[in-house]
Structures are given as structure tokens and as C-alpha cells.
Design an enzyme around this catalytic site. Sequence first.
Site, PDB file in Angstrom:
ATOM      1  CB  CYS A 135      -0.588  -9.250  -1.250  1.00 27.70           C
ATOM      2  SG  CYS A 135      -1.543  -7.752  -1.482  1.00 27.70           S
ATOM      3  CB  CYS A 138      -3.983  -8.580   0.395  1.00 33.47           C
ATOM      4  SG  CYS A 138      -3.465  -8.292  -1.296  1.00 33.47           S
ATOM      5  CG  ASP A 139      -2.688 -11.100   3.299  1.00 39.83           C
ATOM      6  OD1 ASP A 139      -3.915 -11.016   3.155  1.00 39.83           O
ATOM      7  OD2 ASP A 139      -1.970 -11.852   2.614  1.00 39.83           O
TER       8      ASP A 139
END
Length: 307
Positions: A135, A138-139
Site C-alpha cells: 500500500c 499507507c507507506d
Amino acid sequence: MRDEIANVIIIGSGPAGLTAALYASRAGLAPRLVEGDSPGGQPMTTAMIENFPGFPKGISGVELISRMREQAGRFGAKFLNGQVTRVDFKKKIPAVFIKENQYKAKSVIIATGANPRWLGVPGEDKFKGRGVSVCATCDGFFYRDKVVAVVGGGDSALEEAVFLTRFAKKVVIIHRRDKLRASKLLQERARAQEKIEFFWDTVVEKIKGNKLVEGLELRGTKTGEASSLACSGVFIAIGHEPNTKIFENQLDLDQKGYIKAKSFVETNIEGIFAAGDVADSHFRQAITASATGCMAAMMAEEYLARQ
Ligand code: NAP
């Protein structure tokens, strides 16, 4: 709620489940929706959805899901926390279990979606959350001015790669063939990005590092030659597996594990319907998931009216 027999229980809270909840609640069926361990499903890890009609400037996945949830709730859908761990569709009144708690319903709509597929190479498990990710939304933030790799040649891989150029100094797309599967538009976007480099006909054999990812061991699929790439992160974007484990021995699944659906949403058991990615290995779009969620709710309504 546990002693009642609901008209319809919806399993899953992505676009398919939430759209089914909207239609079922507007039909007066008072649906119960079990949200699962990852409420909202795949859109929750999508930074910007630009192809859901009605949002000409795009909408974040989180915002789209939040609006869908609010809309379904407004018409009376009730949300249950938790993960369905077992189902029994063989009884006259189907039952779903959240841990040991049983919930009965006259009809069930399965919208459990799909999960990211992993490479299965050494180092992948060890470095999950420490350089290995599925992701970018997300990261990606953690890779400012770093070199990162993205594995895959589909829409997801290219979308992740383009997103990562916001942070990383270089993004290497590693693809096992020399042709991309991704849509033309995303290909053009990725190819236009100076920070993106392609490694064609290449697979990852090992993810290396100490505490965090430090690099990849690679192999050419045509040449057989080994090589390596120094990088701080690797994003795996090689497709998805349907979430159908709990339906094995209960419903007909195809060879890839997707629920077999006829007339778009009907399973082999009357009154049990499937919507979204759990029964769709081809389109897998938020809009097609929503569309089948709508169909499943309407079919459930027709089924209940016939009873
Ligand atoms: P996908 O289209 O199935 O692509 C998976 C990619 O990973 C393919 O390039 C495949 O290679 C590669 N791959 C699969 N297994 C591999 C392995 N073990 N090792 C190395 N490479 C492997 O999956 P996706 O990109 O997640 O897209 C899924 C669906 O969502 C598609 O319908 C897509 O259009 C849609 N989607 C749309 C958007 C958008 O429109 N914005 C964004 C994301 C996803 P091969 O090409 O050689 O098979």
C-alpha cells in the site's frame, strides 16, 4: 439482534457491500452488514479514485467509503463489528458466525472482496511492515528521497509507482514480462515520470536487509542472469486473491477460488448472493463492485418477496 432472523445479512463493507446495504435498506429490508477486519475494503488503500462517476476531480478512497456508509446508514442499514469466521448455508435458514455468535438471515449477500497477492520469496514475510508493503498510500511517506521498487505490470503497480514519485527519488518497476497489462492512460502517466525506471523481464528472487529492507536479488526471465537492486522499500502489486476461504465446501467456487455466479450475482444456493470482487476476477473496479451490490440487493428483495 442475535435471536432475530434478519431479512438479509451482508458480509463485507467495501463498495459492493455498502451499495447492497443502501439498496436493501431503501427496499425496507433493514439489512445487517458485517464490516469485517478491514472495514471499507480495498478503496481504503487507494489515494485517489478518478474513475468513479460523479466525482470529476476524483475522490479519496476513504472519503468515498465514508459517504457510502453514511448513505446506507441514513436509510436504516445496521452495521455489525467483527469478522465472519464461519457460515452454514446448508440449513433452511442460513447462518453466519462472528466468533461463536450466530446470526440468522433469510438471505445473505457475500461481498468479502479480495486481498493482495504476495510473491512468496525469501525475505517477504520477514520485512513486511519494514520495507515490504502492498500500500503506497499507507507507506509511501516513509520513502522520502529513497529508492523504492514496485513489482507488477498492472494498473495497481503503475498507480502505486506514480504515487511513490511524490516521495521517492527513484521508483523502479520490476515486471516479469516486457509488456504492461495496465491501462493506456496509466502507462502514459508512468512513462512520462522521470523518476520511474522499468526493469523488464525481471523477477524478484529474494528481499534482503538487516532490520529493514536494503535491496533485492533479481533474475532475468529471458537471460537467466542474476542481478541486484539496492532499495529501501518494495511495493508488491501483483493482483489479488478472493476472500472465499470460509465458503469452501459451502458454495461453488471457480479454479481461482472466486465464487461462481450466474446472472451476475446468484450463487448455487437460492437466497445466497455474491457481489463485487469476491465473484469477479475480471473487472474488479469500485463501480462494478457497486453495480453488483445493487443487483444482489434487488435479487435478494425479489427472492424474499417470493418466499
Ligand atoms: P492485475 O491486473 O491482475 O495485474 C497483476 C500484475 O502482476 C500483472 O502485470 C502480472 O503479470 C503481475 N504478476 C502476477 N503474479 C505475479 C508474480 N507471482 N510475480 C510477478 N508478477 C506477477 O492486478 P492489478 O494491477 O491489481 O489490477 C486488478 C484490477 O483492478 C484490474 O482490473 C485493474 O484494471 C483494476 N485497477 C484499476 C485501477 C484504476 O483504474 N485506477 C487501479 C488499480 C487497479 P502479467 O502481466 O505477466 O500477468
